[in-house]
Design an enzyme around this catalytic site. Structure first.
Site, PDB file in Angstrom:
ATOM      1  N   GLU A   1     -10.028  11.115  25.217  1.00 10.53           N
ATOM      2  CA  GLU A   1      -9.906  12.143  24.188  1.00 10.53           C
ATOM      3  C   GLU A   1      -8.496  12.693  24.133  1.00 10.53           C
ATOM      4  O   GLU A   1      -7.965  12.983  23.056  1.00 10.53           O
ATOM      5  CB  GLU A   1     -10.909  13.276  24.465  1.00 10.53           C
ATOM      6  CG  GLU A   1     -11.009  14.319  23.359  1.00 10.53           C
ATOM      7  CD  GLU A   1     -10.031  15.492  23.508  1.00 10.53           C
ATOM      8  OE1 GLU A   1      -9.916  16.292  22.571  1.00 10.53           O
ATOM      9  OE2 GLU A   1      -9.373  15.594  24.576  1.00 10.53           O
TER      10      GLU A   1
ATOM     11  N   ASP B   1     -11.680  12.492  30.463  1.00 13.79           N
ATOM     12  CA  ASP B   1     -10.281  12.322  30.835  1.00 13.79           C
ATOM     13  C   ASP B   1      -9.557  13.662  30.867  1.00 13.79           C
ATOM     14  O   ASP B   1      -9.992  14.642  30.260  1.00 13.79           O
ATOM     15  CB  ASP B   1      -9.568  11.344  29.891  1.00 13.79           C
ATOM     16  CG  ASP B   1      -9.524  11.837  28.452  1.00 13.79           C
ATOM     17  OD1 ASP B   1     -10.561  12.333  27.959  1.00 13.79           O
ATOM     18  OD2 ASP B   1      -8.454  11.727  27.809  1.00 13.79           O
TER      19      ASP B   1
END
Length: 383
Positions: free
Chosen positions: A136, A74
Site C-alpha cells: 500500500e 507493509d
C-alpha cells in the site's frame, strides 16, 4: 492472543515495502485457519508477497455480504530515522506502544485478529471478512491484485472499514493519488555546439513549469471542497535527474510528478492537461531541433479517491458505533477507494493518529487500541 500480543508479533516482522510480507501473512493465515476461518492467499505476480482474504461465515454458512475489515501489512522504511528504541520491537512507555507500523496500520490489524475468537462466539446473520494487502505504501499495488481475484469469483460484501489511523474518528472522503514518470529524450552535443543538440533538461523544465501552472489554476479557480485541509486538487514534481557532464547537452531527463485529485475529478481529465501541452506545443518545438525527439509518460501506481455515501448502511453504522457525526475528509490516500470502486461501500476508521505515521518513534496509544476493540466488538454484534 490479545491485541497487545498480536501487535508485538506483527511489529516484529520487518514488512518494509521493499521486503517480502510472506512471513507475516503466513503467520496470520495459520492462526485464522486454526480457528476455522476460510483463508485465501492472493500472491503478487512475482510470488514474493501476498494478500490475505479470510472469511468467518454467517451461521448459515453464507460467505456473501457482511463486512470487510481491511488493512495493509507493509510499512515505510526507518532508514536514516533517529529512533529511541528498536523500531521492530514493540516498546511501551507512558501509555504508548512504540514501533514501526504500530499506528500505520498494524494496530488495527492486531485488534481485528485478536477479536476473532469473540466474533466466532457471536451469532452472525452475515459473515465477517478480513482483507490484508501488500505494498500500500508504494502506491496501493497489492490490493488491486486481491480485488480482481475477489471480483472474478463474485465475492460480495455489504460494507468495508479500512482501519487507517484516524483516532477512531470517521473519515468519509479522501483525495486520489496518481503517480507518473516522464522521460524527455533530446539529442546530445558538445555544449559549445548548442544548436546541434536538443536539451532534454530545458524541455523537461518547460513541462515541469506547465505542471505547476496547472496546479496554480486549481489553487486559484478550484473546484474546492472546504472540508479538506488543502481544499483543491494539487500537482507537484518531486524527483528529477538528467545530464552526464557540465559541458554536454543532455539527451535525457527524467522526472516524477503526482497529483492528488478531489473526488469528482478524474485522473484522465487532469492528465489530459499535461498531455495536451506535450503534443500540442512542446514536442513540435523539440522536433524542430531534433526530428526524433520524444516525451514518454508512464502511468505509475494510483489510488482512487473516496467519497462515501452518507446513505450507505456502513456509513450510518460506523457513525452510530463511534458516536461521530462530523464530516471529515483527508488529503492522504488509502485503499478505501479501491473497495468502493468494486461496489463495496467503504469508510475509513482506525486507531492511532496519522500525524505519527512514517515518523521516527511512531506510536499508538493503548487507549486507542482499547477504543478500537470496543468498536470492533460492537461491529460484530451488529451482525
Amino acid at each position: 492472543m490479545n491485541t497487545r500480543s498480536w501487535l508485538e508479533k506483527l511489529v516484529a516482522f520487518d514488512t518494509t515495502s521493499r521486503n517480502s510480507n510472506l512471513a507475516l501473512i503466513e503467520t496470520v493465515r495459520d492462526a485464522l485457519a486454526h480457528q476455522g476461518l476460510k483463508v485465501e492467499l492472493i500472491h503478487s505476480p512475482e510470488g514474493d508477497k501476498a494478500n490475505l482474504f479470510a472469511t468467518l461465515p454467517a451461521d448459515d454458512g453464507s460467505t456473501q455480504g457482511g463486512i470487510v475489515l481491511s488493512g495493509h501489512t507493509d510499512v515505510v522504511p526507518v532508514d536514516g530515522q533517529n529512533w529511541d528504541s528498536n523500531p521492530f520491537l514493540l516498546t511501551e512507555k507512558e501509555g504508548r506502544l512504540y514501533g514501526r507500523g504500530s499506528a500505520d496500520m498494524k494496530g488495527f490489524i492486531a485488534a481485528s485478529i485478536a477479536l476473532v475468537p469473540e466474533f466466532i462466539a457471536m451469532p452472525r446473520k452475515k459473515p465477517i471478512h478480513l482483507a490484508l494487502s501488500y505494498d500500500e505504501e508504494v502506491g496501493c499495488a497489492g490490493a488491486p491484485v486481491m480485488l480482481r481475484a475477489l471480483k472474478a469469483r463474485g465475492q460480495q460484501a455489504d460494507g468495508c472499514v479500512v482501519g487507517e489511523p484516524t483516532s477512531m474518528q470517521v473519515v468519509v472522503a479522501h483525495k486520489g493519488i496518481n503517480l507518473y514518470r516522464c522521460k524527455v529524450h533530446g539529442k546530445a552535443a558538445h555544449s559549445s555546439l548548442t544548436p546541434q543538440g536538443c536539451n532534454a533538461i530545458e524541455y523537461a523544465a518547460r513541462l515541469i513549469c506547465h505542471i505547476r501552472d496547472v496546479a496554480d489554476q486549481f489553487k486559484a479557480n478550484g473546484p474546492y471542497d472546504e472540508f479538506y485541509d488543502v481544499p483543491f486538487s494539487t500537482m507537484t514534481t518531486n524527483q528529477i535527474s538528467g545530464g552526464i557532464a557540465v559541458n554536454t547537452i543532455p539527451e535525457l531527463c527524467e522526472f516524477n510528478y503526482e497529483f492528488r485529485n478531489l473526488p469528482g475529478m478524474t485522473a484522465e481529465s487532469i492528465q489530459a492537461k499535461v498531455q495536451s501541452y506535450v503534443t500540442g506545443e512542446l514536442l513540435p518545438r523539440m522536433r524542430r531541433e531534433f526530428a526524433d525527439a520524444r516525451i514518454d509518460i508512464e502511468t505509475g501506481p494510483a489510488a482512487p479517491a473516496l467519497e462515501a455515501s452518507e446513505q450507505a448502511a456502513i456509513t450510518a453504522l460506523v457513525r452510530a458505533l463511534t458516536a461521530d457525526q462530523a464530516t471529515r475528509k483527508v488529503a492522504y490516500g488509502t485503499e478505501a477507494g479501491l473497495f468502493q470502486n468494486l461496489g463495496i461501500p467503504t469508510v475509513v476508521c482506525g486507531p492511532g493518529n496519522i500525524e505519527q505515521a512514517h515518523k521516527p518513534n511512531e506510536f499508538v496509544e493503548i487507549s486507542q487500541l482499547d477504543a478500537c476493540e470496543r468498536f470492533l466488538r460492537k461491529l460484530g454484534q451488529s451482525l
